[in-house]
Design a protein around this motif. Structure first.
Motif, PDB file in Angstrom:
ATOM      1  N   LYS A 119      12.172  -3.009   4.193  1.00  0.00           N
ATOM      2  CA  LYS A 119      10.864  -3.561   4.592  1.00  0.00           C
ATOM      3  C   LYS A 119      10.028  -2.582   5.398  1.00  0.00           C
ATOM      4  O   LYS A 119       8.870  -2.853   5.733  1.00  0.00           O
ATOM      5  CB  LYS A 119      11.067  -4.850   5.392  1.00  0.00           C
ATOM      6  CG  LYS A 119      11.631  -5.955   4.546  1.00  0.00           C
ATOM      7  CD  LYS A 119      11.573  -7.298   5.228  1.00  0.00           C
ATOM      8  CE  LYS A 119      12.040  -8.347   4.227  1.00  0.00           C
ATOM      9  NZ  LYS A 119      12.447  -9.596   4.751  1.00  0.00           N
ATOM     10  N   THR A 120      10.633  -1.441   5.760  1.00  0.00           N
ATOM     11  CA  THR A 120       9.858  -0.470   6.538  1.00  0.00           C
ATOM     12  C   THR A 120       9.096   0.499   5.625  1.00  0.00           C
ATOM     13  O   THR A 120       8.228   1.228   6.084  1.00  0.00           O
ATOM     14  CB  THR A 120      10.768   0.355   7.478  1.00  0.00           C
ATOM     15  OG1 THR A 120      11.662   1.124   6.675  1.00  0.00           O
ATOM     16  CG2 THR A 120      11.544  -0.548   8.420  1.00  0.00           C
ATOM     17  N   VAL A 121       9.440   0.514   4.349  1.00  0.00           N
ATOM     18  CA  VAL A 121       8.708   1.386   3.411  1.00  0.00           C
ATOM     19  C   VAL A 121       7.595   0.553   2.786  1.00  0.00           C
ATOM     20  O   VAL A 121       7.844  -0.324   1.946  1.00  0.00           O
ATOM     21  CB  VAL A 121       9.636   1.943   2.309  1.00  0.00           C
ATOM     22  CG1 VAL A 121       8.863   2.883   1.390  1.00  0.00           C
ATOM     23  CG2 VAL A 121      10.823   2.668   2.917  1.00  0.00           C
ATOM     24  N   ILE A 122       6.374   0.809   3.229  1.00  0.00           N
ATOM     25  CA  ILE A 122       5.246  -0.014   2.773  1.00  0.00           C
ATOM     26  C   ILE A 122       4.134   0.873   2.205  1.00  0.00           C
ATOM     27  O   ILE A 122       4.077   2.066   2.482  1.00  0.00           O
ATOM     28  CB  ILE A 122       4.663  -0.858   3.939  1.00  0.00           C
ATOM     29  CG1 ILE A 122       4.248   0.043   5.113  1.00  0.00           C
ATOM     30  CG2 ILE A 122       5.642  -1.925   4.382  1.00  0.00           C
ATOM     31  CD1 ILE A 122       3.454  -0.657   6.196  1.00  0.00           C
ATOM     32  N   THR A 123       3.281   0.257   1.408  1.00  0.00           N
ATOM     33  CA  THR A 123       2.088   0.967   0.956  1.00  0.00           C
ATOM     34  C   THR A 123       1.157   1.170   2.154  1.00  0.00           C
ATOM     35  O   THR A 123       1.146   0.356   3.077  1.00  0.00           O
ATOM     36  CB  THR A 123       1.374   0.163  -0.145  1.00  0.00           C
ATOM     37  OG1 THR A 123       1.176  -1.179   0.304  1.00  0.00           O
ATOM     38  CG2 THR A 123       2.187   0.145  -1.431  1.00  0.00           C
ATOM     39  N   THR A 124       0.404   2.248   2.129  1.00  0.00           N
ATOM     40  CA  THR A 124      -0.434   2.571   3.295  1.00  0.00           C
ATOM     41  C   THR A 124      -1.891   2.780   2.862  1.00  0.00           C
ATOM     42  O   THR A 124      -2.155   3.151   1.713  1.00  0.00           O
ATOM     43  CB  THR A 124       0.058   3.866   3.978  1.00  0.00           C
ATOM     44  OG1 THR A 124      -0.002   4.930   3.015  1.00  0.00           O
ATOM     45  CG2 THR A 124       1.469   3.731   4.498  1.00  0.00           C
ATOM     46  N   PRO A 125      -2.830   2.550   3.794  1.00  0.00           N
ATOM     47  CA  PRO A 125      -4.251   2.631   3.421  1.00  0.00           C
ATOM     48  C   PRO A 125      -4.615   3.970   2.782  1.00  0.00           C
ATOM     49  O   PRO A 125      -5.282   3.995   1.751  1.00  0.00           O
ATOM     50  CB  PRO A 125      -4.984   2.455   4.757  1.00  0.00           C
ATOM     51  CG  PRO A 125      -4.023   1.788   5.656  1.00  0.00           C
ATOM     52  CD  PRO A 125      -2.643   2.138   5.191  1.00  0.00           C
ATOM     53  N   ALA A 126      -4.169   5.078   3.355  1.00  0.00           N
ATOM     54  CA  ALA A 126      -4.627   6.388   2.856  1.00  0.00           C
ATOM     55  C   ALA A 126      -4.191   6.621   1.416  1.00  0.00           C
ATOM     56  O   ALA A 126      -5.004   6.981   0.559  1.00  0.00           O
ATOM     57  CB  ALA A 126      -4.105   7.498   3.762  1.00  0.00           C
ATOM     58  N   SER A 127      -2.897   6.391   1.124  1.00  0.00           N
ATOM     59  CA  SER A 127      -2.438   6.691  -0.242  1.00  0.00           C
ATOM     60  C   SER A 127      -2.926   5.633  -1.222  1.00  0.00           C
ATOM     61  O   SER A 127      -3.251   5.945  -2.374  1.00  0.00           O
ATOM     62  CB  SER A 127      -0.916   6.855  -0.295  1.00  0.00           C
ATOM     63  OG  SER A 127      -0.277   5.680   0.088  1.00  0.00           O
TER      64      SER A 127
END
Ligand SMILES: C[S@@+](CC[C@H](N)C(=O)[O-])C[C@H]1O[C@@H](n2cnc3c(N)ncnc32)[C@H](O)[C@@H]1O
Length: 188
Positions: A109-117
């Motif tokens: 759950k700590t690997v998430i999509t991020t705004p920049a990418s």
């Protein structure tokens, strides 16, 4: 009947993607959207699917194998690097795309999509998308970091030129617990 979020996301693509086309799954996760797109594009078509996690690539491959689907290229890399793997960016060749934002269900759950990418990948997709076609984003934002991504995405989507894009938000407004919603962007 009003459609659920995942059902409506698939319906939007089913209405626009044509058999034989190439499409992108920007976040393949457990492979459910990839499998759907694989069937939709058919044996003459192609799905290019990205995920940064090995676990996601393995889960997707297993699901595809189970359904004997062979028209998928799985790429373990961030979706914002997609132009390294696909046809020229100066042509409009893409039949459609989907993002399912957030973390891998039943995964880390700590690997998430991020705004920049996410926004960089979305920008690439809009560049290569055929006119009349759509990118559908399913926005999960209840997790830590999710709200920031949701806000960045809405800000980006709202300012897209209406002469070039139609932008839809499909959201149930009486649901609790940060229910997911859709942003669909159709190129004119
Ligand atoms: C909500 S899940 C996707 C669910 C998937 N569509 C399905 O049908 O099972 C989000 C996925 O995005 C992936 N992800 C996070 N950042 C990414 C990035 N920069 N590029 C590609 N995938 C990313 C995560 O590893 C996770 O598997």
């Amino acid at each position: 009947m009003l459609k659920g979020i995942l059902e409506y996301a698939h319906d939007l693509l089913a209405e626009t993607v044509k058999s034989g086309e190439a499409v992108i799954d920007a976040t393949c996760g457990n492979g459910n959207d990839t499998l759907f797109l694989s069937k939709l594009t058919g044996n003459e078509g192609k799905v290019i699917a990205f995920d940064i996690q090995e676990q996601a690539i393995q889960n997707t491959q297993r699901l595809l194998d189970h359904h004997n689907r062979k028209n998928v290229i799985l790429i373990q890399d961030s979706h914002d690097n997609m132009l390294q793997y696909v046809s020229p960016a100066d042509k409009q060749w893409l039949g459609g795309a989907i993002f399912n934002l957030g973390y891998l269900p039943k995964g880390d759950k700590t690997v998430i999509t991020t705004p920049a990418s996410t926004l960089a990948a979305l920008g690439h997709i809009l560049q290569i998308l055929k006119p009349g076609r759509m990118v559908v984003l399913v926005v999960y934002y209840g997790h830590e970091g999710g709200m920031k991504e949701k806000e960045a995405l809405l800000q980006y989507a709202i300012q897209l030129d209406q002469k070039q894009y139609q932008v839809l938000q499909y959201r149930y407004i009486n649901q609790k617990n940060h229910a997911p919603f859709i942003i669909a962007i159709q190129k004119k």
